[in-house]
Scaffold this motif. Structure first.
Motif: not given
Length: 110
Positions: A10-15, A77-79
């Protein structure tokens, strides 16, 4: 109860989503979109993204635009996270209205 793995993802995705929205909103003058929270499902297949939009009167139109472009945002985001995550979760976007709620409470207290 959120596991440690869910919290890290979640932290990675938020950043990374914050960076994507910062680059996109640099093109639109006067609108700021920030990612206030990300909640990841236990199987890591769905991420609920809570967005805060300033100014709040444009929030519904911005949210509809983001929902229409969800596949493009997921691709971007996937990239960015392709070396950290094997599979990028599906993104669902929601409006975070806690700031509006706080302003309303302040007005009532005055």
């Amino acid at each position: 109860m959120e596991t440690t793995r869910q919290a890290k993802i979640a932290r990675l995705l938020q950043k990374e989503l914050s960076e994507i929205f910062r680059l996109q909103t640099a093109k639109t003058q006067g609108v700021l979109v920030s990612v206030s929270a990300v909640r990841v499902s236990p199987d890591l297949s769905v991420a609920r993204v809570y967005l805060s939009v300033f100014p709040s009167d444009k929030s519904q139109t911005i949210l509809e635009n983001i929902k229409r472009n969800a596949k493009t945002i997921r691709y971007d985001l996937a990239q960015k996270v392709r070396f950290q995550l094997r599979k990028t979760p599906e993104l669902t976007f929601f409006l975070d209205d806690t700031l509006d709620y706080l302003e309303h409470i302040d007005e009532l207290l005055k």
